[in-house]
Scaffold this active site. Structure first.
Site, mmCIF file in Angstrom:
data_model
loop_
_atom_site.group_PDB
_atom_site.id
_atom_site.type_symbol
_atom_site.label_atom_id
_atom_site.label_comp_id
_atom_site.label_asym_id
_atom_site.label_seq_id
_atom_site.Cartn_x
_atom_site.Cartn_y
_atom_site.Cartn_z
ATOM 1 N N ASP A 162 0.838 -1.192 0.000
ATOM 2 C CA ASP A 162 0.000 0.000 0.000
ATOM 3 C C ASP A 162 0.883 1.256 0.000
ATOM 4 O O ASP A 162 1.724 1.416 -0.856
ATOM 5 C CB ASP A 162 -0.965 -0.073 1.190
ATOM 6 N N HIS A 206 -7.021 -6.816 0.085
ATOM 7 C CA HIS A 206 -5.965 -5.822 -0.069
ATOM 8 C C HIS A 206 -4.698 -6.130 0.716
ATOM 9 O O HIS A 206 -3.642 -5.591 0.404
ATOM 10 C CB HIS A 206 -6.525 -4.468 0.384
#
Length: 297
Positions: free
Chosen positions: A113, A279
Site C-alpha cells: 500500500d 488488499h
C-alpha cells in the site's frame, strides 16, 4: 538510537528502537539474522501488519520493520509547503537513512500500500541501495489517478476524501475515529478474521492520535500533488532491480487493472501474480505471500 518497549507478544524475538533523523524519529522493529530485508507498511496500519510473516522471514533475513513517518509511533512532522514533508521522496529518504543508521547500504524491500509507493520512489531515487523489490496490491499512483472512473472513486473514496484541504477530513474523522478506521479495514479485507484483535487494538490506539490522522491526510495530499509532479518528471525512469508485483484476487486493484500491464513500462524486470485475498496479503494470506517471497528473494 534508543531502544524502546515494543510488542514482543505480537512480534516475538524482535527489538524496537527510535531512530533519530533530521526532522523526525522512526520507530523500528528489528529481528533475525542474515541479509537485510526492509518491510514497509501501508495505511491505516503500522509495522505490526507484518506480524504473521516477519518472524518467518527473520529465520533467513535481518528484518527491519519501521513505522512510516506520520504513522504508528514514528514522529508526525508538519506537512511543510506543498505537503513536501510527506512526499514519497521524503518518506523514501527516511528509510534510506534508517538503513544507513543500522549499517545497511543496500537491501531488499517488501512494501504494501503506502509503503509500496514509498518503496517505488526509493528504487527510482536510490537505485544503488535497492537489491530487489516486492510491491503488494498497488498499481502506480500516477496510473491510478489518470485512469480514475466512477468504480475506482467509489471503491477508493479516501483517495479523494483525505486530500481535501485541512481541516475538513481531519474534523469529520474526529467525530468517530474507530468507526472510520474499522470501516476502512473492513472494506478492504476479504478473508474474515484476518486482522488479529491485538493488532487492531494497536491500529486504533495510533489512529486515535489527531496528529496521526493529520499526517495520514498529508500523506494522501502529497500523493495527489507533489508526488504526481515527481512522477511526471521521472516518467521515463525505470526500476532496474527485479520487481515482484503481488495483488489480491478479491481486491480493487486486481478487479480494476491488468496489474502487470500497469508496471510493464515502470520496470526492466517485472513479474507477479494474484493471491487469494483482498488488499492485505500479509494479514489475509500469509502463507501464500511467504511462498511467493521465498522463491523471489
Amino acid at each position: 538510537m534508543e531502544q524502546v518497549r515494543g510488542h514482543p507478544e505480537i512480534l516475538p524475538g524482535f527489538r524496537w528502537y527510535d531512530i533519530p533523523l533530521e526532522d523526525c524519529s522512526i520507530r523500528t522493529a528489528i529481528g533475525g539474522y542474515g541479509p537485510p530485508l526492509l518491510l514497509l507498511h501501508g495505511h491505516p496500519q503500522t509495522h505490526l501488519t507484518w506480524h504473521k510473516v516477519a518472524p518467518v522471514l527473520a529465520k533467513k533475513f535481518t528484518v527491519i520493520a519501521p513505522d512510516l513517518r506520520g504513522y504508528g509511533d514514528s514522529s508526525k512532522p508538519d506537512g511543510g509547503p506543498g505537503h513536501i514533508n510527506y512526499s514519497k521522496r521524503t518518506m523514501a529518504l527516511d528509510q534510506i537513512q534508517v538503513m544507513k543508521a543500522l549499517g545497511f547500504g543496500h537491501f531488499s524491500i517488501v512494501g504494501h500500500d503506502r509503503g509500496a509507493r514509498v518503496a517505488h520512489r526509493m528504487a527510482l531515487d536510490h537505485p544503488d541501495a535497492v537489491d530487489s523489490l516486492a510491491l503488494l496490491d498497488i498499481a502506480p499512483t500516477a496510473t491510478m489517478y489518470a485512469r480514475t472512473d466512477m468504480e475506482f472513486a467509489r471503491r477508493y473514496f479516501w483517495w479523494f476524501f483525505l486530500i481535501q484541504p485541512y481541516p475538513l477530513p481531519e474534523r469529520l474523522i474526529a467525530g468517530d475515529p474507530d468507526f472510520f478506521l474499522d470501516q476502512h479495514i473492513e472494506r478492504q479485507i476479504k478473508n474474515s478474521d484476518a486482522v488479529d484483535p491485538l493488532v487492531l487494538q494497536e491500529y486504533r490506539r495510533c489512529f486515535a492520535n489527531p496528529a496521526t490522522r493529520h499526517a495520514i491526510c498529508e500523506d494522501y495530499r502529497a500523493a495527489a500533488s507533489i508526488d504526481l509532479i515527481h512522477d511526471a518528471i521521472d516518467k521515463d525512469k525505470r526500476i532496474q532491480v527485479p520487481l515482484l508485483i503481488l495483488w489480491g484476487a478479491k481486491g480493487t486493484v486486481g478487479a480494476l487493472y491488468d496489474v502487470l500491464e500497469t508496471w510493464a513500462d515502470k520496470a526492466s524486470d517485472v513479474r507477479g501474480h494474484a493471491i487469494d485475498c483482498g488488499h492485505s496479503p500479509q494479514e489475509e494470506a500469509p502463507d501464500q505471500l511467504l511462498n511467493a517471497l521465498k522463491s523471489f528473494l
